[in-house]
Design a protein around this motif. Sequence first.
Motif, PDB file in Angstrom:
ATOM      1  N   LEU A   1     -10.789  -5.145 -19.162  1.00 40.08           N
ATOM      2  CA  LEU A   1     -12.080  -5.446 -18.536  1.00 40.08           C
ATOM      3  C   LEU A   1     -12.159  -4.816 -17.147  1.00 40.08           C
ATOM      4  CD1 LEU A   1     -12.372  -9.210 -19.556  1.00 40.08           C
ATOM      5  CD2 LEU A   1     -13.714  -7.303 -20.483  1.00 40.08           C
ATOM      6  N   THR A   2     -11.047  -4.851 -16.422  1.00 34.30           N
ATOM      7  CA  THR A   2     -11.007  -4.220 -15.100  1.00 34.30           C
ATOM      8  C   THR A   2     -11.166  -2.709 -15.220  1.00 34.30           C
ATOM      9  OG1 THR A   2      -9.581  -5.975 -14.247  1.00 34.30           O
ATOM     10  CG2 THR A   2      -9.602  -3.900 -13.026  1.00 34.30           C
ATOM     11  N   ARG A   3     -10.524  -2.123 -16.215  1.00 36.72           N
ATOM     12  CA  ARG A   3     -10.681  -0.677 -16.431  1.00 36.72           C
ATOM     13  C   ARG A   3     -12.154  -0.320 -16.633  1.00 36.72           C
ATOM     14  NH1 ARG A   3      -5.671   1.803 -17.942  1.00 36.72           N
ATOM     15  NH2 ARG A   3      -4.062   0.315 -18.596  1.00 36.72           N
ATOM     16  N   ALA A   4     -12.856  -1.143 -17.409  1.00 43.92           N
ATOM     17  CA  ALA A   4     -14.265  -0.864 -17.691  1.00 43.92           C
ATOM     18  C   ALA A   4     -15.125  -1.035 -16.444  1.00 43.92           C
ATOM     19  CB  ALA A   4     -14.760  -1.780 -18.806  1.00 43.92           C
ATOM     20  N   LYS A   5     -14.886  -2.110 -15.701  1.00 43.24           N
ATOM     21  CA  LYS A   5     -15.729  -2.414 -14.540  1.00 43.24           C
ATOM     22  C   LYS A   5     -15.537  -1.419 -13.403  1.00 43.24           C
ATOM     23  CE  LYS A   5     -15.774  -7.362 -15.587  1.00 43.24           C
ATOM     24  NZ  LYS A   5     -15.248  -8.699 -15.204  1.00 43.24           N
TER      25      LYS A   5
ATOM     26  N   ASN B   1      -5.580   2.081 -24.654  1.00 43.05           N
ATOM     27  CA  ASN B   1      -6.321   2.901 -25.616  1.00 43.05           C
ATOM     28  C   ASN B   1      -7.790   3.017 -25.215  1.00 43.05           C
ATOM     29  OD1 ASN B   1      -4.242   3.569 -27.570  1.00 43.05           O
ATOM     30  ND2 ASN B   1      -4.201   1.393 -28.039  1.00 43.05           N
ATOM     31  N   LEU B   2      -8.336   1.961 -24.629  1.00 48.06           N
ATOM     32  CA  LEU B   2      -9.680   2.045 -24.055  1.00 48.06           C
ATOM     33  C   LEU B   2      -9.714   3.121 -22.980  1.00 48.06           C
ATOM     34  CD1 LEU B   2     -12.559   1.076 -23.271  1.00 48.06           C
ATOM     35  CD2 LEU B   2     -11.449  -0.662 -21.840  1.00 48.06           C
ATOM     36  N   GLN B   3      -8.682   3.173 -22.146  1.00 50.37           N
ATOM     37  CA  GLN B   3      -8.640   4.171 -21.079  1.00 50.37           C
ATOM     38  C   GLN B   3      -8.647   5.583 -21.649  1.00 50.37           C
ATOM     39  OE1 GLN B   3      -8.607   3.306 -17.588  1.00 50.37           O
ATOM     40  NE2 GLN B   3      -9.334   5.426 -17.654  1.00 50.37           N
ATOM     41  N   ALA B   4      -7.943   5.779 -22.754  1.00 50.58           N
ATOM     42  CA  ALA B   4      -7.945   7.100 -23.395  1.00 50.58           C
ATOM     43  C   ALA B   4      -9.359   7.488 -23.819  1.00 50.58           C
ATOM     44  CB  ALA B   4      -7.007   7.098 -24.595  1.00 50.58           C
ATOM     45  N   LEU B   5     -10.115   6.524 -24.332  1.00 47.61           N
ATOM     46  CA  LEU B   5     -11.500   6.791 -24.734  1.00 47.61           C
ATOM     47  C   LEU B   5     -12.386   7.047 -23.522  1.00 47.61           C
ATOM     48  CD1 LEU B   5     -11.794   4.041 -27.484  1.00 47.61           C
ATOM     49  CD2 LEU B   5     -11.933   6.507 -27.888  1.00 47.61           C
TER      50      LEU B   5
END
Length: 302
Positions: A58-62, A27-31
Amino acid sequence: MTTLHETIIPTKRVRRITVLISGSGSNLQALLDASNTPSLPNSQITHVLSSRSNAYGLTRAKTHTPPIPTSVCALKTFQNRNPGSTREDYDCEVARQIIESKPDLVVLAGWMHILSDKFLRILNGEIPPPGAPALPPPKVDSLPSGTEAIPSMKNLSLDDKEKPTSSSQEGDRLEKKEVEGKEETKEANKKTVELPSPPPTQQFPIPIINLHPALPGAFDGANAIGRAFDAFNNGEIEHTGVMVHRVVAEVDRGEPLIVRKVEIKKGDKLEDLEGRIHEVEHQIIVEGAKMVLEELDKEGRP
C-alpha cells in the motif's frame, strides 16, 4: 496515393490494471516500474486492493508517481462489521471493489485468499456485483489507551509554551520552511500526472491472472516454495518453477500463460531458492500482464 484516413493512427486508450496484494508488494513494484514502458506499454496501475491494512505494498502505491488509489478489504474486518456474512459474501465485496476501479485487467500479485466461483462469475459479467455493504468506520468513543490528549495552551506554563527564538533557532525554522516548500512542490508535481480515464462502460469478462511460485500441476496452494524445497531435499524433484496463469475456480489450475523453470542447487538454503524464484516472478508477472493486454487489443476491446 495515401489518403488521410490511411495516415491517421488512432490513439489507443491506456489500459487500466487493478492489482490485489497481501504483503510487501515486490511484484506490485515490478508492475509499477514496467507500466507505460516497452515492457508493459500503454498501461497503468490504477488501483491496488489489499487484504491487509499493514501491507507494505500500500505504501508503494501511495508513494508512486502518480499516487495510485488504494483500498483495504480484510476478511475478519468485513465479517465483524457485517454480522452473519459468509466467506462468499466477502469475495463478492472484493469483486464489487474491483469493478468500481474499472479495470481492463486484474492481477493477483501475492493475494493470499482463494477466490470463490461467485467472485469469478461477477468478474465474468454473469451476475451483478452486490450493493455496498454495511462497512461503517469503527466508533471512536475515546482516545486509544496509552494516548495522551493534546493539552490546551492555556494550561501550559511559560516553560511549556513556545519561547522566543534565537538566531540559530530562527535559521532552523527557515530551513524547515524551505524543506516543507520543496515537499509541497513535489506533491503538486505528483498531482499533475493523471491516471488514465476508465472505459465508457465496463467490459466483461474482466481477465484475471495470478502469479504462482510452482510449475503447472505441482505444489498448488500455499507454501509452494517450501514444499518444493523439501521435495528436492527428499530426492523427489530436480527443479521447481514459476508460472502466470488465468484464474479459475480450481486453485492454481487455470491455463498457464508463462512458465519458467527455476533451478534448485545442492546446498541451497530455503532463502536462496526464494530469492531465485522472486527474481523470476518480477519478470514474468510483467510479461503475463503484457500478454493479456495485447490479447484485448487484438480482440478490439475498447
